[in-house]
Design a protein around this motif. Structure first.
Motif, PDB file in Angstrom:
ATOM      1  N   ALA A   1       3.715  -3.407 -24.972  1.00 49.15           N
ATOM      2  CA  ALA A   1       4.965  -2.655 -24.980  1.00 49.15           C
ATOM      3  C   ALA A   1       6.114  -3.649 -24.960  1.00 49.15           C
ATOM      4  N   THR A   2       7.253  -3.231 -25.444  1.00 49.55           N
ATOM      5  CA  THR A   2       8.392  -4.144 -25.522  1.00 49.55           C
ATOM      6  C   THR A   2       9.323  -3.992 -24.329  1.00 49.55           C
ATOM      7  N   ASP A   3       8.965  -3.213 -23.341  1.00 51.04           N
ATOM      8  CA  ASP A   3       9.798  -2.998 -22.173  1.00 51.04           C
ATOM      9  C   ASP A   3       9.624  -4.153 -21.190  1.00 51.04           C
ATOM     10  N   ASN A   4      10.601  -5.052 -21.173  1.00 51.09           N
ATOM     11  CA  ASN A   4      10.534  -6.215 -20.291  1.00 51.09           C
ATOM     12  C   ASN A   4      11.055  -5.922 -18.897  1.00 51.09           C
ATOM     13  N   GLY A   5      11.672  -4.760 -18.691  1.00 49.78           N
ATOM     14  CA  GLY A   5      12.241  -4.418 -17.396  1.00 49.78           C
ATOM     15  C   GLY A   5      13.496  -5.210 -17.122  1.00 49.78           C
ATOM     16  N   SER A   6      13.790  -5.414 -15.848  1.00 49.33           N
ATOM     17  CA  SER A   6      14.992  -6.152 -15.487  1.00 49.33           C
ATOM     18  C   SER A   6      14.782  -7.638 -15.765  1.00 49.33           C
ATOM     19  N   SER A   7      15.881  -8.386 -15.713  1.00 45.95           N
ATOM     20  CA  SER A   7      15.783  -9.822 -15.959  1.00 45.95           C
ATOM     21  C   SER A   7      16.814 -10.551 -15.117  1.00 45.95           C
ATOM     22  N   GLY A   8      16.615 -11.845 -15.017  1.00 43.34           N
ATOM     23  CA  GLY A   8      17.556 -12.677 -14.294  1.00 43.34           C
ATOM     24  C   GLY A   8      17.508 -14.089 -14.836  1.00 43.34           C
ATOM     25  N   LYS A   9      18.624 -14.818 -14.692  1.00 44.12           N
ATOM     26  CA  LYS A   9      18.700 -16.197 -15.182  1.00 44.12           C
ATOM     27  C   LYS A   9      18.808 -17.145 -14.012  1.00 44.12           C
ATOM     28  N   LEU A  10      18.055 -18.240 -14.131  1.00 39.41           N
ATOM     29  CA  LEU A  10      18.068 -19.261 -13.094  1.00 39.41           C
ATOM     30  C   LEU A  10      17.865 -20.606 -13.775  1.00 39.41           C
ATOM     31  N   ASN A  11      18.795 -21.522 -13.541  1.00 38.11           N
ATOM     32  CA  ASN A  11      18.725 -22.871 -14.128  1.00 38.11           C
ATOM     33  C   ASN A  11      18.498 -22.829 -15.639  1.00 38.11           C
ATOM     34  N   GLY A  12      19.215 -21.922 -16.306  1.00 40.78           N
ATOM     35  CA  GLY A  12      19.153 -21.838 -17.764  1.00 40.78           C
ATOM     36  C   GLY A  12      17.943 -21.109 -18.325  1.00 40.78           C
ATOM     37  N   LYS A  13      17.057 -20.633 -17.460  1.00 39.23           N
ATOM     38  CA  LYS A  13      15.857 -19.925 -17.923  1.00 39.23           C
ATOM     39  C   LYS A  13      15.973 -18.446 -17.578  1.00 39.23           C
ATOM     40  N   THR A  14      15.554 -17.590 -18.508  1.00 40.32           N
ATOM     41  CA  THR A  14      15.552 -16.153 -18.262  1.00 40.32           C
ATOM     42  C   THR A  14      14.162 -15.724 -17.807  1.00 40.32           C
ATOM     43  N   TYR A  15      14.128 -14.985 -16.717  1.00 40.17           N
ATOM     44  CA  TYR A  15      12.882 -14.440 -16.185  1.00 40.17           C
ATOM     45  C   TYR A  15      12.905 -12.934 -16.384  1.00 40.17           C
ATOM     46  N   TYR A  16      11.745 -12.377 -16.758  1.00 41.71           N
ATOM     47  CA  TYR A  16      11.639 -10.949 -17.002  1.00 41.71           C
ATOM     48  C   TYR A  16      10.736 -10.289 -15.966  1.00 41.71           C
ATOM     49  N   GLU A  17      11.162  -9.112 -15.524  1.00 38.18           N
ATOM     50  CA  GLU A  17      10.413  -8.347 -14.535  1.00 38.18           C
ATOM     51  C   GLU A  17       8.959  -8.155 -14.964  1.00 38.18           C
ATOM     52  N   LYS A  18       8.749  -7.807 -16.215  1.00 35.00           N
ATOM     53  CA  LYS A  18       7.402  -7.543 -16.707  1.00 35.00           C
ATOM     54  C   LYS A  18       6.473  -8.739 -16.460  1.00 35.00           C
ATOM     55  N   ASP A  19       6.941  -9.935 -16.791  1.00 31.19           N
ATOM     56  CA  ASP A  19       6.107 -11.127 -16.651  1.00 31.19           C
ATOM     57  C   ASP A  19       5.796 -11.420 -15.184  1.00 31.19           C
ATOM     58  N   LEU A  20       6.814 -11.349 -14.340  1.00 27.73           N
ATOM     59  CA  LEU A  20       6.619 -11.635 -12.923  1.00 27.73           C
ATOM     60  C   LEU A  20       5.749 -10.556 -12.272  1.00 27.73           C
ATOM     61  N   ASN A  21       5.958  -9.302 -12.644  1.00 25.12           N
ATOM     62  CA  ASN A  21       5.142  -8.212 -12.096  1.00 25.12           C
ATOM     63  C   ASN A  21       3.682  -8.332 -12.513  1.00 25.12           C
ATOM     64  N   ASN A  22       3.445  -8.788 -13.751  1.00 26.61           N
ATOM     65  CA  ASN A  22       2.063  -8.988 -14.186  1.00 26.61           C
ATOM     66  C   ASN A  22       1.377 -10.033 -13.309  1.00 26.61           C
ATOM     67  N   MET A  23       2.128 -11.065 -12.919  1.00 27.82           N
ATOM     68  CA  MET A  23       1.559 -12.086 -12.035  1.00 27.82           C
ATOM     69  C   MET A  23       1.273 -11.505 -10.650  1.00 27.82           C
ATOM     70  N   VAL A  24       2.235 -10.743 -10.108  1.00 26.71           N
ATOM     71  CA  VAL A  24       2.024 -10.120  -8.794  1.00 26.71           C
ATOM     72  C   VAL A  24       0.819  -9.190  -8.854  1.00 26.71           C
ATOM     73  N   THR A  25       0.717  -8.404  -9.918  1.00 26.70           N
ATOM     74  CA  THR A  25      -0.389  -7.460 -10.075  1.00 26.70           C
ATOM     75  C   THR A  25      -1.729  -8.187 -10.067  1.00 26.70           C
ATOM     76  N   ALA A  26      -1.822  -9.270 -10.823  1.00 28.11           N
ATOM     77  CA  ALA A  26      -3.080 -10.029 -10.878  1.00 28.11           C
ATOM     78  C   ALA A  26      -3.430 -10.591  -9.501  1.00 28.11           C
ATOM     79  N   HIS A  27      -2.432 -11.144  -8.815  1.00 27.47           N
ATOM     80  CA  HIS A  27      -2.670 -11.690  -7.477  1.00 27.47           C
ATOM     81  C   HIS A  27      -3.064 -10.583  -6.493  1.00 27.47           C
ATOM     82  N   LEU A  28      -2.378  -9.441  -6.564  1.00 25.16           N
ATOM     83  CA  LEU A  28      -2.668  -8.339  -5.648  1.00 25.16           C
ATOM     84  C   LEU A  28      -4.065  -7.782  -5.892  1.00 25.16           C
ATOM     85  N   TYR A  29      -4.437  -7.677  -7.159  1.00 27.23           N
ATOM     86  CA  TYR A  29      -5.784  -7.213  -7.511  1.00 27.23           C
ATOM     87  C   TYR A  29      -6.831  -8.124  -6.860  1.00 27.23           C
ATOM     88  N   ASP A  30      -6.652  -9.436  -7.017  1.00 28.62           N
ATOM     89  CA  ASP A  30      -7.600 -10.401  -6.440  1.00 28.62           C
ATOM     90  C   ASP A  30      -7.603 -10.345  -4.920  1.00 28.62           C
TER      91      ASP A  30
END
Length: 190
Positions: A1-30
């Protein structure tokens, strides 16, 4: 899906909610899978976007004891606004589940504070201005669809907003994979 959710910029890099949530989900699953007697299911195993009702119905069919929806907030032009908050059902329907879910959410937020995320509290929100959205017991329904639909199939649910991606302090925490794993581990413990 193309829904990246919210985003934020830090030190010139853009972070997307979708990517960070996928990491949290994988960690929480484990993390949850390490507990004896705990079965963990995801409402999606790919980049699809099932509806909120489909996700909740799936949880109901599985006989889930708890449904957790993972998110990260953002607020336009308000980088000072940060912290974690968790929405749970108000208890107008399934009151015993609401009580337990609130206790778990309170524990989770206390743990998140240890990482420097402000505790914005355990919250509820009802649709109290529209009689169309009422539970079959005549009580006003919960505002957030994932909570409302899960409640209707008798599954306690919560929405975890880990922090604000628009807040630099929060994003410094959320942008690090190791921190996301720690937040997932603390969620699993609670």
């Amino acid at each position: 899906a193309t829904d990246n959710g919210s985003s934020g910029k830090l030190n010139g890099k853009t972070y997307y909610e979708k990517d960070l949530n996928n990491m949290v989900t994988a960690h929480l699953y484990d993390s949850l899978a390490q507990y004896a007697g705990v079965k963990v299911y995801l409402t999606r195993y790919d980049d699809s976007k099932p509806s909120l009702m489909t996700r909740s119905v799936t949880a109901g069919k599985l006989g889930a004891d708890l449904m957790i929806s993972l998110h990260m907030n953002a607020l336009d032009n308000a980088d000072y606004y940060g912290g974690s908050e968790i929405y749970v059902h108000a208890g107008n329907y399934l009151p015993e589940g609401a009580k337990a879910t609130k206790a778990i959410a309170t524990d989770i937020l206390k743990e998140f504070e240890q990482f420097g995320l402000k505790n914005r509290g355990v919250k509820t929100k009802l649709i109290d201005n529209d009689t169309y959205y009422m539970y079959d017991n005549g009580q006003y329904a919960d505002y957030y669809g994932i909570i409302r639909y899960a409640t209707m199939v008798r599954v306690p649910a919560m929405i975890i907003e880990h922090g604000y991606m628009s807040n630099k302090s929060d994003l410094e925490i959320l942008s690090k994979s190791d921190n996301l794993k720690k937040l997932a581990d603390k969620t699993a413990e609670a």
